[in-house]
Design a protein around this motif. Structure first.
Motif, PDB file in Angstrom:
ATOM      1  N   ALA A  25      -5.128 -10.675   1.859  1.00 36.11           N
ATOM      2  CA  ALA A  25      -3.925 -10.212   1.159  1.00 36.11           C
ATOM      3  C   ALA A  25      -3.104  -9.284   2.044  1.00 36.11           C
ATOM      4  N   VAL A  26      -3.761  -8.566   2.950  1.00 39.76           N
ATOM      5  CA  VAL A  26      -3.077  -7.673   3.873  1.00 39.76           C
ATOM      6  C   VAL A  26      -2.680  -8.419   5.151  1.00 39.76           C
ATOM      7  N   ARG A  27      -3.563  -9.288   5.600  1.00 42.00           N
ATOM      8  CA  ARG A  27      -3.355 -10.162   6.755  1.00 42.00           C
ATOM      9  C   ARG A  27      -2.961  -9.382   8.020  1.00 42.00           C
ATOM     10  N   THR A  28      -3.796  -8.421   8.356  1.00 41.59           N
ATOM     11  CA  THR A  28      -3.689  -7.711   9.622  1.00 41.59           C
ATOM     12  C   THR A  28      -5.047  -7.736  10.300  1.00 41.59           C
ATOM     13  N   GLU A  29      -5.119  -7.285  11.531  1.00 47.68           N
ATOM     14  CA  GLU A  29      -6.377  -7.312  12.264  1.00 47.68           C
ATOM     15  C   GLU A  29      -7.369  -6.294  11.712  1.00 47.68           C
ATOM     16  N   TYR A  30      -6.869  -5.163  11.246  1.00 43.79           N
ATOM     17  CA  TYR A  30      -7.712  -4.145  10.624  1.00 43.79           C
ATOM     18  C   TYR A  30      -6.887  -3.439   9.560  1.00 43.79           C
ATOM     19  N   PHE A  31      -7.559  -2.761   8.642  1.00 46.07           N
ATOM     20  CA  PHE A  31      -6.924  -2.279   7.424  1.00 46.07           C
ATOM     21  C   PHE A  31      -5.733  -1.368   7.707  1.00 46.07           C
ATOM     22  N   CYS A  32      -5.910  -0.409   8.600  1.00 45.37           N
ATOM     23  CA  CYS A  32      -4.860   0.587   8.841  1.00 45.37           C
ATOM     24  C   CYS A  32      -3.926   0.210   9.983  1.00 45.37           C
ATOM     25  N   GLN A  33      -3.902  -1.049  10.357  1.00 47.59           N
ATOM     26  CA  GLN A  33      -3.006  -1.448  11.441  1.00 47.59           C
ATOM     27  C   GLN A  33      -1.554  -1.142  11.098  1.00 47.59           C
ATOM     28  N   ARG A  34      -1.163  -1.377   9.862  1.00 41.30           N
ATOM     29  CA  ARG A  34       0.205  -1.098   9.409  1.00 41.30           C
ATOM     30  C   ARG A  34       0.195  -0.281   8.118  1.00 41.30           C
ATOM     31  N   ARG A  35      -0.879   0.465   7.903  1.00 44.06           N
ATOM     32  CA  ARG A  35      -1.054   1.240   6.677  1.00 44.06           C
ATOM     33  C   ARG A  35      -1.563   2.636   6.976  1.00 44.06           C
ATOM     34  N   GLU A  36      -1.285   3.544   6.017  1.00 45.43           N
ATOM     35  CA  GLU A  36      -1.931   4.851   5.983  1.00 45.43           C
ATOM     36  C   GLU A  36      -2.860   4.874   4.776  1.00 45.43           C
ATOM     37  N   LEU A  37      -3.842   5.770   4.808  1.00 42.10           N
ATOM     38  CA  LEU A  37      -4.899   5.768   3.804  1.00 42.10           C
ATOM     39  C   LEU A  37      -5.303   7.195   3.480  1.00 42.10           C
ATOM     40  N   ALA A  38      -5.544   7.474   2.200  1.00 39.68           N
ATOM     41  CA  ALA A  38      -6.113   8.756   1.778  1.00 39.68           C
ATOM     42  C   ALA A  38      -7.440   8.492   1.089  1.00 39.68           C
ATOM     43  N   VAL A  39      -8.415   9.334   1.393  1.00 41.30           N
ATOM     44  CA  VAL A  39      -9.755   9.243   0.799  1.00 41.30           C
ATOM     45  C   VAL A  39     -10.021  10.552   0.074  1.00 41.30           C
ATOM     46  N   PHE A  40     -10.231  10.486  -1.234  1.00 45.13           N
ATOM     47  CA  PHE A  40     -10.465  11.672  -2.062  1.00 45.13           C
ATOM     48  C   PHE A  40     -11.902  11.632  -2.568  1.00 45.13           C
ATOM     49  N   CYS A  41     -12.635  12.710  -2.348  1.00 43.01           N
ATOM     50  CA  CYS A  41     -14.033  12.767  -2.772  1.00 43.01           C
ATOM     51  C   CYS A  41     -14.106  13.214  -4.236  1.00 43.01           C
ATOM     52  N   VAL A  42     -14.369  12.262  -5.098  1.00 42.45           N
ATOM     53  CA  VAL A  42     -14.481  12.540  -6.532  1.00 42.45           C
ATOM     54  C   VAL A  42     -15.790  13.233  -6.846  1.00 42.45           C
ATOM     55  N   ASP A  43     -16.865  12.817  -6.157  1.00 46.10           N
ATOM     56  CA  ASP A  43     -18.191  13.351  -6.480  1.00 46.10           C
ATOM     57  C   ASP A  43     -19.119  13.161  -5.288  1.00 46.10           C
TER      58      ASP A  43
ATOM     59  N   LEU B  86     -30.384  10.688  -1.831  1.00 44.15           N
ATOM     60  CA  LEU B  86     -30.294   9.467  -2.627  1.00 44.15           C
ATOM     61  C   LEU B  86     -29.062   9.433  -3.528  1.00 44.15           C
ATOM     62  N   ARG B  87     -28.280  10.494  -3.538  1.00 42.17           N
ATOM     63  CA  ARG B  87     -27.109  10.542  -4.408  1.00 42.17           C
ATOM     64  C   ARG B  87     -25.912   9.868  -3.736  1.00 42.17           C
ATOM     65  N   ALA B  88     -25.421   8.814  -4.340  1.00 37.05           N
ATOM     66  CA  ALA B  88     -24.301   8.078  -3.766  1.00 37.05           C
ATOM     67  C   ALA B  88     -22.992   8.783  -4.105  1.00 37.05           C
ATOM     68  N   PRO B  89     -22.165   9.108  -3.107  1.00 31.26           N
ATOM     69  CA  PRO B  89     -20.879   9.751  -3.384  1.00 31.26           C
ATOM     70  C   PRO B  89     -19.884   8.736  -3.936  1.00 31.26           C
ATOM     71  N   LYS B  90     -18.844   9.261  -4.562  1.00 28.06           N
ATOM     72  CA  LYS B  90     -17.751   8.428  -5.068  1.00 28.06           C
ATOM     73  C   LYS B  90     -16.472   8.822  -4.340  1.00 28.06           C
ATOM     74  N   LEU B  91     -15.943   7.888  -3.578  1.00 34.71           N
ATOM     75  CA  LEU B  91     -14.744   8.113  -2.781  1.00 34.71           C
ATOM     76  C   LEU B  91     -13.619   7.242  -3.318  1.00 34.71           C
ATOM     77  N   TYR B  92     -12.515   7.879  -3.678  1.00 33.30           N
ATOM     78  CA  TYR B  92     -11.347   7.161  -4.186  1.00 33.30           C
ATOM     79  C   TYR B  92     -10.381   6.929  -3.037  1.00 33.30           C
ATOM     80  N   LEU B  93      -9.894   5.711  -2.914  1.00 41.81           N
ATOM     81  CA  LEU B  93      -9.032   5.317  -1.807  1.00 41.81           C
ATOM     82  C   LEU B  93      -7.644   4.972  -2.333  1.00 41.81           C
ATOM     83  N   CYS B  94      -6.633   5.428  -1.613  1.00 43.38           N
ATOM     84  CA  CYS B  94      -5.257   5.058  -1.938  1.00 43.38           C
ATOM     85  C   CYS B  94      -4.524   4.823  -0.632  1.00 43.38           C
ATOM     86  N   SER B  95      -3.821   3.685  -0.533  1.00 47.72           N
ATOM     87  CA  SER B  95      -3.178   3.304   0.713  1.00 47.72           C
ATOM     88  C   SER B  95      -1.794   2.742   0.436  1.00 47.72           C
TER      89      SER B  95
END
Length: 277
Positions: free
Chosen positions: A65-83, A120-129
């Protein structure tokens, strides 16, 4: 990747409950051992969740759907740690995030991965790009670096604290803006009186909700609103023509992210309470 096509208000006025949920509500964001992504044609925003488990890092995939070589090739990204606690590695540099920390990742970053950092606690990371035509440096923002802004009144049941992470002050981005808002105990409303901004799409991730609690999220044209019933850690995509406001059965928090035509947090078209229908 789940793809959601853009909608217009004339079509949306005829949607029933399931159609509204299918088009605007994003559920199951956080699944242990997976990265989940939803691509919206509303300003080409991508929402997602990453939940790495112990000893199994996750790489940020790139979909057709993005059709680039890698995700951030033409994008910016924010990662928010929910937990939890997580390590986000960007082109070999590791950043450790704990609750309410945010990492901005600039355009051109080739390799992004997520790993658990709390046993063993898996974090929850919210992504917005969002798409980006400028390159800005990757920046880690600690929760205690953000000066909260108090809004609302006890009488209006909308006392809340606004935390602005990406808005051109602590972090400069191309078009992405992001932060979160806490609804204080005894209050239930967010963003009320409400507004639209025809130049930007805005998305909400609701969190800090009890399992049995819900938020009634208002959307649609101000003169003809609709609603979604939203549970904990579910997100809503709000088109530029739609209001975005909600009332909960208890206090809660929500992450807001925006992308679109301009870069001004204050650009809002306020709606008078008497004009809501």
């Amino acid at each position: 990747m789940d793809v959601r096509y853009a909608t217009n208000p004339d079509d949306a006025r005829s949607y029933g409950t399931e159609e509204l949920r299918d088009r605007y509500l994003v559920t199951d964001l956080f699944v242990p051992g997976e990265v989940r992504l939803t691509y919206s044609h509303q300003d080409r925003v991508i929402l997602g969740g990453a939940m790495p488990i112990a000893d199994l890092p996750l790489s940020l995939p790139v979909d057709d759907a993005v059709r680039t070589e890698y995700f951030c090739q033409r994008r910016e990204l924010a990662v928010f740690c929910v937990d939890g606690a997580a390590a986000v590695t960007v082109d070999g540099v590791e950043y450790v995030l704990t609750g309410r920390d945010l990492l901005y990742i600039g355009r051109g970053s080739e390799q992004v991965s997520f790993a658990a950092r709390d046993g063993l606690r898996a974090p929850k990371l919210y992504l917005c790009s969002a798409p980006a035509h400028q390159t800005h440096p990757t920046v880690l923002v600690r929760a205690d670096q953000v000066q909260p802004i108090n809004l609302g009144t006890e009488k209006g049941a909308n006392r809340r604290r606004l935390h602005r992470y990406i808005d051109g002050t602590l972090v400069t981005s191309c078009q992405l803006m992001m932060g979160f808002t806490e609804i204080l105990p005894g209050s239930v409303w967010n963003t009320m009186p409400c507004h639209t901004h025809a130049r930007r799409t805005e998305c909400y991730l609701y969190f800090d909700l009890a399992e049995s609690a819900r938020v009634v999220h208002l959307m649609g044209r101000p003169e003809e609103t609709r609603h979604l019933i939203v549970g904990n850690e579910q997100a809503v995509i709000s088109p530029a023509w739609s209001v975005h406001s909600g009332v909960g059965t208890s206090d809660y928090s929500f992450v807001w992210c925006m992308a679109g035509e301009n870069y001004s947090f204050e650009d809002m078209d306020h709606v008078d309470m008497a004009d809501l229908r």
